[in-house]
Design a protein around this motif. Structure first.
Motif, PDB file in Angstrom:
ATOM      1  N   UNK A  24      44.259  32.339  49.211  1.00  0.00           N
ATOM      2  CA  UNK A  24      43.207  33.417  49.420  1.00  0.00           C
ATOM      3  C   UNK A  24      44.003  34.754  49.246  1.00  0.00           C
ATOM      4  N   UNK A  25      43.245  35.687  49.119  1.00  0.00           N
ATOM      5  CA  UNK A  25      43.902  36.999  48.883  1.00  0.00           C
ATOM      6  C   UNK A  25      42.736  38.070  49.288  1.00  0.00           C
ATOM      7  N   UNK A  26      43.308  39.256  49.334  1.00  0.00           N
ATOM      8  CA  UNK A  26      42.360  40.491  49.719  1.00  0.00           C
ATOM      9  C   UNK A  26      41.499  40.551  48.268  1.00  0.00           C
ATOM     10  N   UNK A  27      40.261  40.832  48.204  1.00  0.00           N
ATOM     11  CA  UNK A  27      39.577  40.839  47.077  1.00  0.00           C
ATOM     12  C   UNK A  27      39.571  42.385  46.688  1.00  0.00           C
ATOM     13  N   UNK A  28      40.096  43.475  47.617  1.00  0.00           N
ATOM     14  CA  UNK A  28      40.104  44.716  47.114  1.00  0.00           C
ATOM     15  C   UNK A  28      40.991  45.050  46.084  1.00  0.00           C
ATOM     16  N   UNK A  29      40.727  45.435  44.927  1.00  0.00           N
ATOM     17  CA  UNK A  29      41.249  45.874  43.946  1.00  0.00           C
ATOM     18  C   UNK A  29      42.353  46.951  44.281  1.00  0.00           C
ATOM     19  N   UNK A  30      43.646  46.857  44.035  1.00  0.00           N
ATOM     20  CA  UNK A  30      44.147  47.926  44.673  1.00  0.00           C
ATOM     21  C   UNK A  30      44.147  49.324  43.613  1.00  0.00           C
ATOM     22  N   UNK A  31      43.485  49.164  42.613  1.00  0.00           N
ATOM     23  CA  UNK A  31      43.481  50.287  41.774  1.00  0.00           C
ATOM     24  C   UNK A  31      42.312  51.298  42.431  1.00  0.00           C
ATOM     25  N   UNK A  32      41.158  50.869  42.401  1.00  0.00           N
ATOM     26  CA  UNK A  32      39.987  51.687  42.938  1.00  0.00           C
ATOM     27  C   UNK A  32      39.180  50.939  43.801  1.00  0.00           C
ATOM     28  N   UNK A  33      39.708  49.756  44.282  1.00  0.00           N
ATOM     29  CA  UNK A  33      38.724  49.154  45.337  1.00  0.00           C
ATOM     30  C   UNK A  33      37.728  48.322  44.942  1.00  0.00           C
ATOM     31  N   UNK A  34      37.728  48.251  43.808  1.00  0.00           N
ATOM     32  CA  UNK A  34      36.717  47.206  43.291  1.00  0.00           C
ATOM     33  C   UNK A  34      36.801  45.744  43.859  1.00  0.00           C
ATOM     34  N   UNK A  35      36.054  44.920  43.764  1.00  0.00           N
ATOM     35  CA  UNK A  35      36.266  43.461  44.324  1.00  0.00           C
ATOM     36  C   UNK A  35      36.524  42.738  42.862  1.00  0.00           C
ATOM     37  N   UNK A  36      37.734  41.851  43.135  1.00  0.00           N
ATOM     38  CA  UNK A  36      38.170  41.264  41.946  1.00  0.00           C
ATOM     39  C   UNK A  36      37.332  39.635  42.030  1.00  0.00           C
ATOM     40  N   UNK A  37      37.693  39.023  40.921  1.00  0.00           N
ATOM     41  CA  UNK A  37      37.106  37.670  40.905  1.00  0.00           C
ATOM     42  C   UNK A  37      38.090  36.717  39.934  1.00  0.00           C
ATOM     43  N   UNK A  38      37.818  35.468  40.164  1.00  0.00           N
ATOM     44  CA  UNK A  38      38.742  34.605  39.525  1.00  0.00           C
ATOM     45  C   UNK A  38      38.194  34.090  38.128  1.00  0.00           C
ATOM     46  N   UNK A  39      39.288  34.156  37.184  1.00  0.00           N
ATOM     47  CA  UNK A  39      38.900  33.739  35.807  1.00  0.00           C
ATOM     48  C   UNK A  39      39.611  32.454  35.347  1.00  0.00           C
ATOM     49  N   UNK A  40      38.925  31.322  35.425  1.00  0.00           N
ATOM     50  CA  UNK A  40      39.500  30.175  35.269  1.00  0.00           C
ATOM     51  C   UNK A  40      40.023  30.120  33.706  1.00  0.00           C
ATOM     52  N   UNK A  41      39.115  30.783  32.812  1.00  0.00           N
ATOM     53  CA  UNK A  41      39.676  30.683  31.638  1.00  0.00           C
ATOM     54  C   UNK A  41      40.921  31.238  31.126  1.00  0.00           C
ATOM     55  N   UNK A  42      41.241  32.402  31.855  1.00  0.00           N
ATOM     56  CA  UNK A  42      42.662  33.140  31.889  1.00  0.00           C
ATOM     57  C   UNK A  42      43.571  32.710  32.715  1.00  0.00           C
ATOM     58  N   UNK A  43      43.079  32.097  33.894  1.00  0.00           N
ATOM     59  CA  UNK A  43      43.902  31.628  35.208  1.00  0.00           C
ATOM     60  C   UNK A  43      44.539  33.140  35.806  1.00  0.00           C
ATOM     61  N   UNK A  44      43.597  33.965  35.752  1.00  0.00           N
ATOM     62  CA  UNK A  44      44.197  35.085  36.437  1.00  0.00           C
ATOM     63  C   UNK A  44      43.052  35.677  37.337  1.00  0.00           C
ATOM     64  N   UNK A  45      43.413  36.620  38.354  1.00  0.00           N
ATOM     65  CA  UNK A  45      42.511  37.344  39.232  1.00  0.00           C
ATOM     66  C   UNK A  45      42.074  38.577  38.331  1.00  0.00           C
ATOM     67  N   UNK A  46      40.880  38.893  38.215  1.00  0.00           N
ATOM     68  CA  UNK A  46      40.608  39.600  37.294  1.00  0.00           C
ATOM     69  C   UNK A  46      39.327  40.768  38.088  1.00  0.00           C
ATOM     70  N   UNK A  47      40.086  42.128  37.609  1.00  0.00           N
ATOM     71  CA  UNK A  47      38.744  43.119  38.228  1.00  0.00           C
ATOM     72  C   UNK A  47      38.032  43.535  37.189  1.00  0.00           C
ATOM     73  N   UNK A  48      36.602  43.380  37.032  1.00  0.00           N
ATOM     74  CA  UNK A  48      35.805  43.830  36.273  1.00  0.00           C
ATOM     75  C   UNK A  48      35.820  45.312  35.830  1.00  0.00           C
ATOM     76  N   UNK A  49      36.180  46.221  36.867  1.00  0.00           N
ATOM     77  CA  UNK A  49      35.749  47.668  36.742  1.00  0.00           C
ATOM     78  C   UNK A  49      36.587  48.062  35.715  1.00  0.00           C
ATOM     79  N   UNK A  50      37.999  47.869  35.826  1.00  0.00           N
ATOM     80  CA  UNK A  50      38.868  48.543  34.785  1.00  0.00           C
ATOM     81  C   UNK A  50      39.762  47.579  34.120  1.00  0.00           C
ATOM     82  N   UNK A  51      39.448  46.268  34.093  1.00  0.00           N
ATOM     83  CA  UNK A  51      40.154  45.183  33.338  1.00  0.00           C
ATOM     84  C   UNK A  51      41.613  45.033  33.904  1.00  0.00           C
ATOM     85  N   UNK A  52      41.686  45.302  35.292  1.00  0.00           N
ATOM     86  CA  UNK A  52      42.851  44.894  35.906  1.00  0.00           C
ATOM     87  C   UNK A  52      43.214  43.431  36.133  1.00  0.00           C
TER      88      UNK A  52
END
Lengths: 370, 152
Positions: free
Chosen positions: B85-113
């Protein structure tokens, strides 16, 4: 280092060089205000303007926290007065200033009426003034609903119900105001829209015309001056003499407003706006429910009317009567045209006196008989 | 004499100027205070239910956004079936991150973090890692409980 004064002058020259405002300033400088026994009435127009400015500023502040809607309006006002720092003060100022503004506007209107300042060439100024008075009353009526408390709910029910009695257009008018068949959350949305968008826009437009006319034509001179030689007319310059006096009146008004808002944030006696209970459309109205003081005379008159007058519903007669009286009052410059001294001129003054007495007596009875 | 008048005049000017400043302050202070929204106490919850494992398994991206007080959180079902479990608020500009099983990363769609699965910011604009929270799985109820910090 250049002094503030020289910077100001240079800035003025800079602007004047581009948009030629000197002519305007010279024009203002030549304007003068007549001096006579009734000059005190000149201050009430400016006073109304002052309260309007206060209303705009305090209204914008309230907008930061107010949320229209049946589930949020009452709660957000409660939040403002109980949680937001100085929220009670901002609301108190808005409420007090609203009442004082209506008082100032009404005094302004009657003073213009009784000094016959509406006579030629100031008919348009009078018409725009009456328009502004109507808008002010609608401001009061629409703002009263916004806290969505018990009193607001029933006052709006009665008020919009009165619109429904108007022959022919009544049903349409009532629905237009209510946004539904009943007073509901839809009504708050509409009244909110009127109160913060439609009315301010209209008011600003009409006020601009009103003030331009006053600037263009200057203050009305008393009737007694018409036969007087120029040498016997005393005047003072508008700028800076009258303006400074005006500002002094504004300062006094600000202090009165501050004292009232701080010491009586929820009003005094019959003039009060405690938030009270939240509106409940399925409860009976509280005992002794009555409208704002400036609608009291209409409310009380309607109470006195019998159920039927010559086969027509009493309230229909009442509402048509008030409507016609309002139209007559608005068009008075066109009826009252005689300038020679005579009976006709007095007739209108007596009509005005009767109207004032009627309003005062009905208002008084409204508070006494309960 | 001249000097006296000047003194009196400048005294009056100070009085007037001071008065004006006092009035402006008396008007400005309440407005300044009013503009600051009151602090609404944060939910005192130290632990929330993020959802059930069944929900997480059924979820398309194998993650779920949940509320922790007034903040969004994310629970992720990792490939090894571990729950994090993580905080879902992207540390960049507060968007909500999601999990990308294909890349195996937590990904923020707003600015590709992008963040790795320990919350570390690994690419894109995020300046700080995501706060990792503690996820407990309760087999009996199938609930996933999330709390902040170690002690909770």
């Amino acid at each position: 280092m250049p002094s503030i004064k020289s910077v100001g002058l240079r800035l003025f020259d800079w602007v004047d060089d581009r948009v030629q405002i000197k002519a305007l300033v010279d024009y203002m400088a030549h304007k003068s205000v007549p001096r006579h026994d009734h000059e005190i009435w000149y201050y009430f127009g400016g006073l109304s303007l002052f309260f309007f400015i206060i209303q705009v500023c305090s209204g914008i502040l309230l907008l930061l926290y107010y949320r229209p809607g049946a589930d949020s309006a009452y709660e957000s006002v409660q939040f403002i007065i109980s949680k937001v720092q100085f929220g009670w003060l901002i609301r108190a100022i808005h409420s007090w200033s609203a009442n004082l503004m209506i008082l100032a506007v009404v005094i302004h209107m009657f003073s213009v009426f009784f000094t016959r300042a509406y006579r030629k060439p100031r008919e348009i100024t009078w018409l725009t003034g009456m328009g502004l008075l109507g808008l002010v009353l609608f401001f009061g009526f629409s703002g009263y609903l916004l806290p969505w408390n018990e009193l607001a709910f029933f006052a709006t029910k009665v008020g919009t119900g009165m619109a429904g009695v108007v022959p022919l257009a009544g049903g349409f008018l009532m629905k237009l105001l209510r946004g539904s068949d009943e007073v509901t959350g839809a009504t708050i949305t509409r009244f909110f829209g009127f109160h913060v968008a439609v009315l301010p826009a209209l008011f600003t437009a009409v006020l601009t015309v009103h003030l331009l006319l006053v600037q263009r034509q200057g203050m009305s001179e008393p009737e007694s001056w018409e036969s007087r030689p120029e040498s016997q007319k005393r005047r003072m310059p508008f700028f800076p003499n009258f303006l400074l006096r005006d500002l002094l009146v504004w300062l006094i008004a600000l202090n009165v407003l501050a004292i009232l808002a701080v010491f009586f944030p929820y009003g005094i006696g019959p003039l009060h706006w405690d938030l009270g209970l939240k509106a409940d459309p399925f409860s009976s109205p509280p005992a002794h429910i009555r409208p704002e003081w400036y609608f009291m005379f209409m409310f009380q008159s309607l109470k006195f009317l019998p159920a039927k007058i010559l086969l027509v519903d009493g309230e229909v007669v009442g509402i048509i009567g008030f409507g016609l009286a309002g139209v007559f009052w608005t068009l008075i410059p066109f009826f009252d045209r005689t300038t020679e001294k005579g009976r006709r001129k007095r007739l209108y003054a007596y009509t005005g006196l009767v109207a004032v007495m009627f309003v005062l007596v009905m208002t008084f009875l409204g508070y006494i008989l309960d | 004499m001249q000097n006296d008048t000047l003194k009196r005049r400048s005294f009056l000017n100070y009085l007037l100027g001071g008065g004006v400043i006092a009035v402006l302050a008396a008007i400005g202070f309440p407005i300044y205070k009013y503009l600051k929204p009151p602090k609404i106490p944060e939910a005192a919850e130290s632990q929330v239910t993020a959802g059930t494992l069944a929900e997480l398994q059924a979820a398309e991206g194998r993650y779920k956004i949940f509320r922790f007080g007034r903040k969004p959180g994310i629970v992720v079902l990792m490939p090894n079936n571990e729950i994090r479990a993580f905080s879902a608020s992207c540390t960049h500009l507060d968007c909500i991150v999601q999990y990308r099983p294909d890349l195996n990363v937590l990904w923020c769609p707003c600015h590709n973090g992008k963040y790795d699965l320990t919350g570390r910011n690994i690419s894109g604009p995020p300046p700080r890692p995501l706060e990792q929270w503690v996820a407990h799985y309760d087999k009996a109820s199938d609930n996933i409980f999330v709390s902040k910090g170690e002690g909770a």
